[in-house]
Design a protein around this motif. Structure first.
Motif, PDB file in Angstrom:
ATOM      1  N   GLN A 346       0.820  -1.211   0.000  1.00 46.07           N
ATOM      2  CA  GLN A 346       0.000   0.000   0.000  1.00 46.07           C
ATOM      3  C   GLN A 346       0.857   1.266   0.000  1.00 46.07           C
ATOM      4  O   GLN A 346       0.482   2.276   0.569  1.00 46.07           O
ATOM      5  CB  GLN A 346      -0.953   0.030   1.197  1.00 46.07           C
ATOM      6  N   VAL A 347       2.011   1.194  -0.615  1.00 37.87           N
ATOM      7  CA  VAL A 347       2.811   2.392  -0.801  1.00 37.87           C
ATOM      8  C   VAL A 347       2.955   2.608  -2.296  1.00 37.87           C
ATOM      9  O   VAL A 347       3.064   1.660  -3.062  1.00 37.87           O
ATOM     10  CB  VAL A 347       4.192   2.282  -0.132  1.00 37.87           C
ATOM     11  N   GLY A 348       2.932   3.833  -2.702  1.00 35.71           N
ATOM     12  CA  GLY A 348       3.026   4.128  -4.116  1.00 35.71           C
ATOM     13  C   GLY A 348       3.723   5.438  -4.345  1.00 35.71           C
ATOM     14  O   GLY A 348       4.307   6.036  -3.437  1.00 35.71           O
ATOM     15  N   GLY A 349       3.655   5.908  -5.590  1.00 32.79           N
ATOM     16  CA  GLY A 349       4.400   7.087  -5.966  1.00 32.79           C
ATOM     17  C   GLY A 349       3.579   8.346  -6.091  1.00 32.79           C
ATOM     18  O   GLY A 349       4.106   9.381  -6.505  1.00 32.79           O
ATOM     19  N   ASP A 350       2.275   8.319  -5.778  1.00 33.70           N
ATOM     20  CA  ASP A 350       1.456   9.526  -5.871  1.00 33.70           C
ATOM     21  C   ASP A 350       1.728  10.445  -4.686  1.00 33.70           C
ATOM     22  O   ASP A 350       1.922   9.974  -3.565  1.00 33.70           O
ATOM     23  CB  ASP A 350      -0.029   9.172  -5.896  1.00 33.70           C
ATOM     24  N   TRP A 351       1.731  11.757  -4.937  1.00 39.89           N
ATOM     25  CA  TRP A 351       1.907  12.706  -3.833  1.00 39.89           C
ATOM     26  C   TRP A 351       1.324  14.058  -4.221  1.00 39.89           C
ATOM     27  O   TRP A 351       1.034  14.318  -5.389  1.00 39.89           O
ATOM     28  CB  TRP A 351       3.390  12.854  -3.483  1.00 39.89           C
ATOM     29  N   TYR A 352       1.115  14.878  -3.221  1.00 40.53           N
ATOM     30  CA  TYR A 352       0.747  16.274  -3.440  1.00 40.53           C
ATOM     31  C   TYR A 352       1.538  17.115  -2.454  1.00 40.53           C
ATOM     32  O   TYR A 352       2.091  16.629  -1.481  1.00 40.53           O
ATOM     33  CB  TYR A 352      -0.760  16.493  -3.265  1.00 40.53           C
ATOM     34  N   ASP A 353       1.582  18.420  -2.718  1.00 40.74           N
ATOM     35  CA  ASP A 353       2.307  19.315  -1.830  1.00 40.74           C
ATOM     36  C   ASP A 353       1.774  20.729  -1.995  1.00 40.74           C
ATOM     37  O   ASP A 353       1.224  21.088  -3.053  1.00 40.74           O
ATOM     38  CB  ASP A 353       3.807  19.291  -2.142  1.00 40.74           C
ATOM     39  N   LEU A 354       1.914  21.517  -0.941  1.00 39.48           N
ATOM     40  CA  LEU A 354       1.601  22.938  -0.958  1.00 39.48           C
ATOM     41  C   LEU A 354       2.832  23.663  -0.416  1.00 39.48           C
ATOM     42  O   LEU A 354       3.249  23.403   0.706  1.00 39.48           O
ATOM     43  CB  LEU A 354       0.360  23.241  -0.124  1.00 39.48           C
ATOM     44  N   ILE A 355       3.410  24.552  -1.237  1.00 35.65           N
ATOM     45  CA  ILE A 355       4.710  25.150  -0.918  1.00 35.65           C
ATOM     46  C   ILE A 355       4.579  26.668  -0.837  1.00 35.65           C
ATOM     47  O   ILE A 355       4.237  27.306  -1.842  1.00 35.65           O
ATOM     48  CB  ILE A 355       5.753  24.784  -1.992  1.00 35.65           C
ATOM     49  N   PRO A 356       4.828  27.279   0.305  1.00 36.27           N
ATOM     50  CA  PRO A 356       4.896  28.749   0.366  1.00 36.27           C
ATOM     51  C   PRO A 356       6.115  29.242  -0.403  1.00 36.27           C
ATOM     52  O   PRO A 356       7.201  28.666  -0.317  1.00 36.27           O
ATOM     53  CB  PRO A 356       5.032  29.041   1.869  1.00 36.27           C
ATOM     54  N   LEU A 357       5.950  30.317  -1.186  1.00 39.21           N
ATOM     55  CA  LEU A 357       7.030  30.847  -2.009  1.00 39.21           C
ATOM     56  C   LEU A 357       7.526  32.173  -1.443  1.00 39.21           C
ATOM     57  O   LEU A 357       6.793  32.893  -0.755  1.00 39.21           O
ATOM     58  CB  LEU A 357       6.549  31.031  -3.449  1.00 39.21           C
ATOM     59  N   PRO A 358       8.771  32.554  -1.741  1.00 37.88           N
ATOM     60  CA  PRO A 358       9.331  33.779  -1.155  1.00 37.88           C
ATOM     61  C   PRO A 358       8.661  35.065  -1.627  1.00 37.88           C
ATOM     62  O   PRO A 358       8.764  36.086  -0.962  1.00 37.88           O
ATOM     63  CB  PRO A 358      10.802  33.722  -1.594  1.00 37.88           C
ATOM     64  N   ASN A 359       7.956  35.052  -2.772  1.00 39.54           N
ATOM     65  CA  ASN A 359       7.321  36.270  -3.288  1.00 39.54           C
ATOM     66  C   ASN A 359       5.900  36.467  -2.773  1.00 39.54           C
ATOM     67  O   ASN A 359       5.151  37.284  -3.301  1.00 39.54           O
ATOM     68  CB  ASN A 359       7.322  36.251  -4.819  1.00 39.54           C
ATOM     69  N   GLY A 360       5.508  35.725  -1.739  1.00 45.71           N
ATOM     70  CA  GLY A 360       4.170  35.857  -1.190  1.00 45.71           C
ATOM     71  C   GLY A 360       3.149  34.964  -1.864  1.00 45.71           C
ATOM     72  O   GLY A 360       2.009  34.873  -1.407  1.00 45.71           O
ATOM     73  N   ARG A 361       3.520  34.329  -2.944  1.00 42.19           N
ATOM     74  CA  ARG A 361       2.630  33.374  -3.608  1.00 42.19           C
ATOM     75  C   ARG A 361       2.807  31.988  -2.972  1.00 42.19           C
ATOM     76  O   ARG A 361       3.575  31.806  -2.036  1.00 42.19           O
ATOM     77  CB  ARG A 361       2.929  33.331  -5.103  1.00 42.19           C
ATOM     78  N   PHE A 362       2.101  31.007  -3.520  1.00 37.73           N
ATOM     79  CA  PHE A 362       2.287  29.627  -3.085  1.00 37.73           C
ATOM     80  C   PHE A 362       2.164  28.719  -4.291  1.00 37.73           C
ATOM     81  O   PHE A 362       1.625  29.124  -5.341  1.00 37.73           O
ATOM     82  CB  PHE A 362       1.290  29.228  -1.993  1.00 37.73           C
ATOM     83  N   ALA A 363       2.685  27.518  -4.179  1.00 42.07           N
ATOM     84  CA  ALA A 363       2.652  26.549  -5.273  1.00 42.07           C
ATOM     85  C   ALA A 363       1.898  25.304  -4.845  1.00 42.07           C
ATOM     86  O   ALA A 363       2.060  24.821  -3.719  1.00 42.07           O
ATOM     87  CB  ALA A 363       4.069  26.183  -5.710  1.00 42.07           C
ATOM     88  N   LEU A 364       1.081  24.787  -5.747  1.00 37.11           N
ATOM     89  CA  LEU A 364       0.444  23.486  -5.588  1.00 37.11           C
ATOM     90  C   LEU A 364       1.155  22.513  -6.511  1.00 37.11           C
ATOM     91  O   LEU A 364       1.382  22.813  -7.690  1.00 37.11           O
ATOM     92  CB  LEU A 364      -1.037  23.544  -5.954  1.00 37.11           C
ATOM     93  N   VAL A 365       1.502  21.347  -5.974  1.00 39.26           N
ATOM     94  CA  VAL A 365       2.212  20.342  -6.759  1.00 39.26           C
ATOM     95  C   VAL A 365       1.483  19.016  -6.607  1.00 39.26           C
ATOM     96  O   VAL A 365       1.070  18.641  -5.503  1.00 39.26           O
ATOM     97  CB  VAL A 365       3.670  20.176  -6.286  1.00 39.26           C
ATOM     98  N   ILE A 366       1.332  18.314  -7.710  1.00 39.93           N
ATOM     99  CA  ILE A 366       0.801  16.954  -7.652  1.00 39.93           C
ATOM    100  C   ILE A 366       1.566  16.116  -8.660  1.00 39.93           C
ATOM    101  O   ILE A 366       1.947  16.614  -9.730  1.00 39.93           O
ATOM    102  CB  ILE A 366      -0.716  16.910  -7.924  1.00 39.93           C
ATOM    103  N   GLY A 367       1.854  14.870  -8.292  1.00 39.84           N
ATOM    104  CA  GLY A 367       2.657  14.038  -9.182  1.00 39.84           C
ATOM    105  C   GLY A 367       2.471  12.565  -8.919  1.00 39.84           C
ATOM    106  O   GLY A 367       1.821  12.154  -7.959  1.00 39.84           O
TER     107      GLY A 367
END
Length: 724
Positions: A346-367
């Motif tokens: 039950q382990v796999g390679g799917d993931w998500y992330d939410l990353i605060p960025l230095p310019n006040g924005r943020f990034a959403l990542v999924i892979g």
């Protein structure tokens, strides 16, 4: 003969012969059986001592009874008890001539890996056929019931997936002819007994037996320590053998007890107690059933314990690798779900992330890293950390994916197991709603508008990460309007349940269109639609039905219609889509047509919809053919009810203004402005500081003008659209 001296063997045989009892000796290492005169007579042979081969003896016995002898002997050796079995003796014609009882004391030589048995044979009287006491019928029914019971019990225990399920199955077993009314399963922790579970007792009754030392004079402790079964057919026997702990058992009012070892791969992992409210003699048949159930129960508990340990380990691993969504983002709401596959660990390679960025924005990542194993999970963890590092350095989306691709190519190429990963990286400005997305072989993002309109937003992209370290990842700019929700997901959300991407997208689209609630409710609805009830991280039987991991992120820019509670009011609902068509990408004109049809999915007039699609094709084609610039399409629907209005504008950076021409009948071009004038309610050209924009508007329901495809008004514009 003096008193106290043992009788010589001939004298013993003479005494036993007087009692119609024969002696026999069987050594499986030589495959020979020695019988005295009485035993030979009982076997239907001449009444004289002789030595027979196993095959000669087997020919005199009923074949079913011969097979039963083997099982009873093994059981007796395991329990250090007598082996007792009834045997039907056959003549040369295969008829039963008598029934004998065999009693023996078997032993096992581990060096020779052979059994040695010395026992007696004695004829027993069988009742006449058809009488109530006909043992042949009773024995046959018992054996059939026993076999059916063991098959059912084995199937049920094999299907149990957790310790709790194993205990429920054990509690529900109804043994043929003797069913216990009290059960307990003991485990071993260090030098102590533990109570894994019990049935037929009140809560708290297990207290005196929990954490009991293995040195205690208690049957379960003896069994766990020695690995040998203990049978107590009466309270008197229990009190005689275990006087110190008898008062603990006396209070339950039972009459017989069986304590059997739970053994897996030669190691005793605990003990199983079956207690009876009535006396049980524990005959060899009954002991055989109990021993078989104990073996199946031990195997089921071992499998369940291993599976639970693996689930706990892998769930902890996945939880440690998946991030929390962090602090609240002003003006935005975020929800996420991850459900691992049910295969393997039950382990796999799917993931998500939410990353605060230095310019006040943020990034959403999924892979999604290729594979569903520990290596995929390990690469996923490394890749996620690398993406976080590149994003935190302030790189743009295209640069983040380029660096991540080179990183993965370097660590995943071991010459034997090359892995790649798909990924979607989205940088969001919470103040303006501007979204910049870069895609590496992943699914496009999905936009849900406040009124339920759902669009699949095509974004430019490159190869999956790790395939080509020099691949470029172009960036696509989108705008998230107030009240809109963006969903990014892995393919497991689409394809689970036997769907392909097309049918899976249709299923998810219906959920997005019909949902009316906050993001958490929407996330639960998406998982519910795929698998049924879920939580943020689902394991157990639900996970076992999955074909692939599922991961998705939902991002909402708060506004009217999004269901986020404290959303600011937006009184004029607007549907809007934007799309850039580059000079080198004329195929994106087809994407623009699809976007417009999705935007106008509930438009009242089909003729107007076809006209709008035709005009968009014409306007975009004109930019690509007559200028060197890229075209930017902006389409929006305003208003409510029957008074809605569609406005479409195509702009470019060229200063050349369009001119109306008068093409002849055979001309292949020059009809663009003619079409706009015929089909649009309003249109115009808007010069700008750099470039220009041409626009048209349609008012819903006003379909008095359409286009036949030959330059005249009226008819179906489909033919012209196909030829543009």
């Amino acid at each position: 003969m003096r008193t106290g001296e043992p009788l010589p063997l001939p004298a013993v045989e003479q005494v036993l012969a007087t009692l119609a009892t024969g002696l026999w000796h069987w050594d499986t290492s030589t495959s020979l059986v020695r019988v005295d005169a009485e035993a030979a007579r009982l076997l239907g042979l001449p009444a004289e001592g002789t030595t027979l081969s196993e095959s000669q003896v087997r020919a005199r016995l009923h074949p079913v009874d011969w097979n039963e002898i083997t099982g009873v002997v093994q059981l007796a050796v395991a329990e250090s008890t007598l082996a007792e079995v009834r045997i039907r003796i056959m003549d040369e014609q295969g008829r039963i001539v008598r029934v004998v009882r065999s009693r023996s004391k078997p032993s096992f030589d581990p060096h020779k890996r052979a059994y040695e048995l010395i026992g007696t044979l004695q004829e027993v009287t069988e009742p006449a056929p058809g009488t109530p006491a006909d043992r042949r019928t009773v024995t046959g029914d018992w054996r059939r019931s026993r076999e059916a019971f063991l098959l059912d019990a084995g199937r049920a225990l094999a299907e149990a997936r957790s310790t709790a399920e194993v205990l429920r199955v054990a509690a529900g077993l109804s043994m043929p002819g003797f069913s216990p009314d009290g059960l307990a399963v003991f485990g071993v922790s260090g030098d102590r007994l533990t109570i894994i579970g019990h049935h037929g007792h009140r809560p708290g009754d297990e207290g005196p037996f929990a954490a009991m030392s293995l040195d205690t004079a208690y049957p379960a402790a003896d069994v766990a320590r020695t690995g040998r079964a203990v049978y107590l057919p009466s309270p008197e026997e229990y009190a005689r053998r275990y006087p110190l702990t008898w008062p603990l058992a006396q209070q339950f009012g039972r009459q017989s007890w069986a304590f059997l070892p739970l053994t897996v791969a030669g190691r005793t992992i605990g003990a199983w107690m079956a207690a009876f409210a009535y006396p049980v003699a524990f005959t060899p048949d009954e002991r055989s059933v109990l021993t078989t159930v104990a073996r199946m129960l031990a195997q089921a508990l071992s499998r369940a314990g291993t599976a639970e340990s693996e689930r706990e380990l892998t769930d902890g691993l996945q939880r440690s690798m998946l991030p929390s969504l962090g602090p609240e983002i002003p003006g935005m709401s975020v929800a996420a779900r991850y459900i691992p596959t049910g295969g393997g660990l039950q382990v796999g390679g799917d993931w998500y992330d939410l990353i605060p960025l230095p310019n006040g924005r943020f990034a959403l990542v999924i892979g999604d890293v290729q594979g569903h194993d520990v290596r995929a999970a390990g690469l996923m963890g490394q890749l996620r950390i690398a993406l976080r590092a590149y994003a935190s350095e302030g790189h743009r989306p295209d640069a983040v994916l380029s660096r991540a691709s080179r990183f993965l190519h370097g660590i995943a190429d071991d010459g034997a197991d090359l892995r790649f990963a798909t990924c979607l990286y989205v940088e969001v400005d919470p103040a303006t709603g501007v979204v910049e997305a870069a895609r590496a072989g992943h699914l496009d993002p999905v936009i849900r508008m406040p009124d339920g309109t759902v669009l699949l937003r095509d974004t430019a992209g490159g190869l999956p990460l790790g395939v080509d370290p020099d691949c470029d990842y172009p960036t696509t700019r989108l705008a998230l309007e107030p009240g809109e929700v963006m969903m990014i997901c892995t393919d497991g959300l689409m394809e689970t349940g036997g769907h392909d991407l097309d049918s899976g997208w249709a299923r998810i689209r219906r959920i997005l269109e019909l949902h009316d609630g906050d993001l958490e409710e929407l996330a639960d609805s998406l998982v519910q639609a795929v698998h049924g009830p879920s939580s943020h991280h689902t394991t157990g039987p639900l996970a076992d039905r999955r074909e692939d991991d599922i991961a998705f992120l939902l991002l909402c820019r708060k506004g009217e219609g999004c269901g986020c509670g404290d959303s600011p009011a937006v009184h004029a609902p607007v549907r809007r889509t934007m799309l850039t068509v580059a000079q080198a990408e004329p195929e994106r004109i087809a994407v623009a047509r699809r976007h417009l049809r999705e935007l106008l999915h509930d438009w009242a007039s089909q003729d107007q919809l076809d006209s709008a699609v035709l005009l968009v094709s014409e306007m975009l084609t004109n930019v690509l053919v007559h200028t060197d610039a890229d075209a930017l399409l902006v389409a929006q629907v305003t208003g409510e009810g029957a008074g809605r209005r569609l406005r479409v504008e195509v702009s470019d950076t060229s200063d050349d203004l369009p001119h109306r021409r008068h093409p002849g009948e055979l001309a292949s071009s020059g009809r663009g402005l003619v079409l706009i004038e015929l089909l649009a309610d309003e249109w115009g050209v808007a010069p700008r500081g750099e470039g220009k924009g041409i626009w048209f508007e349609l008012c819903e329901g006003d379909d008095s003008v359409s286009y036949d495809g030959d330059g005249s008004a009226g008819g179906d514009p489909g033919g012209a659209a196909a030829g543009v």
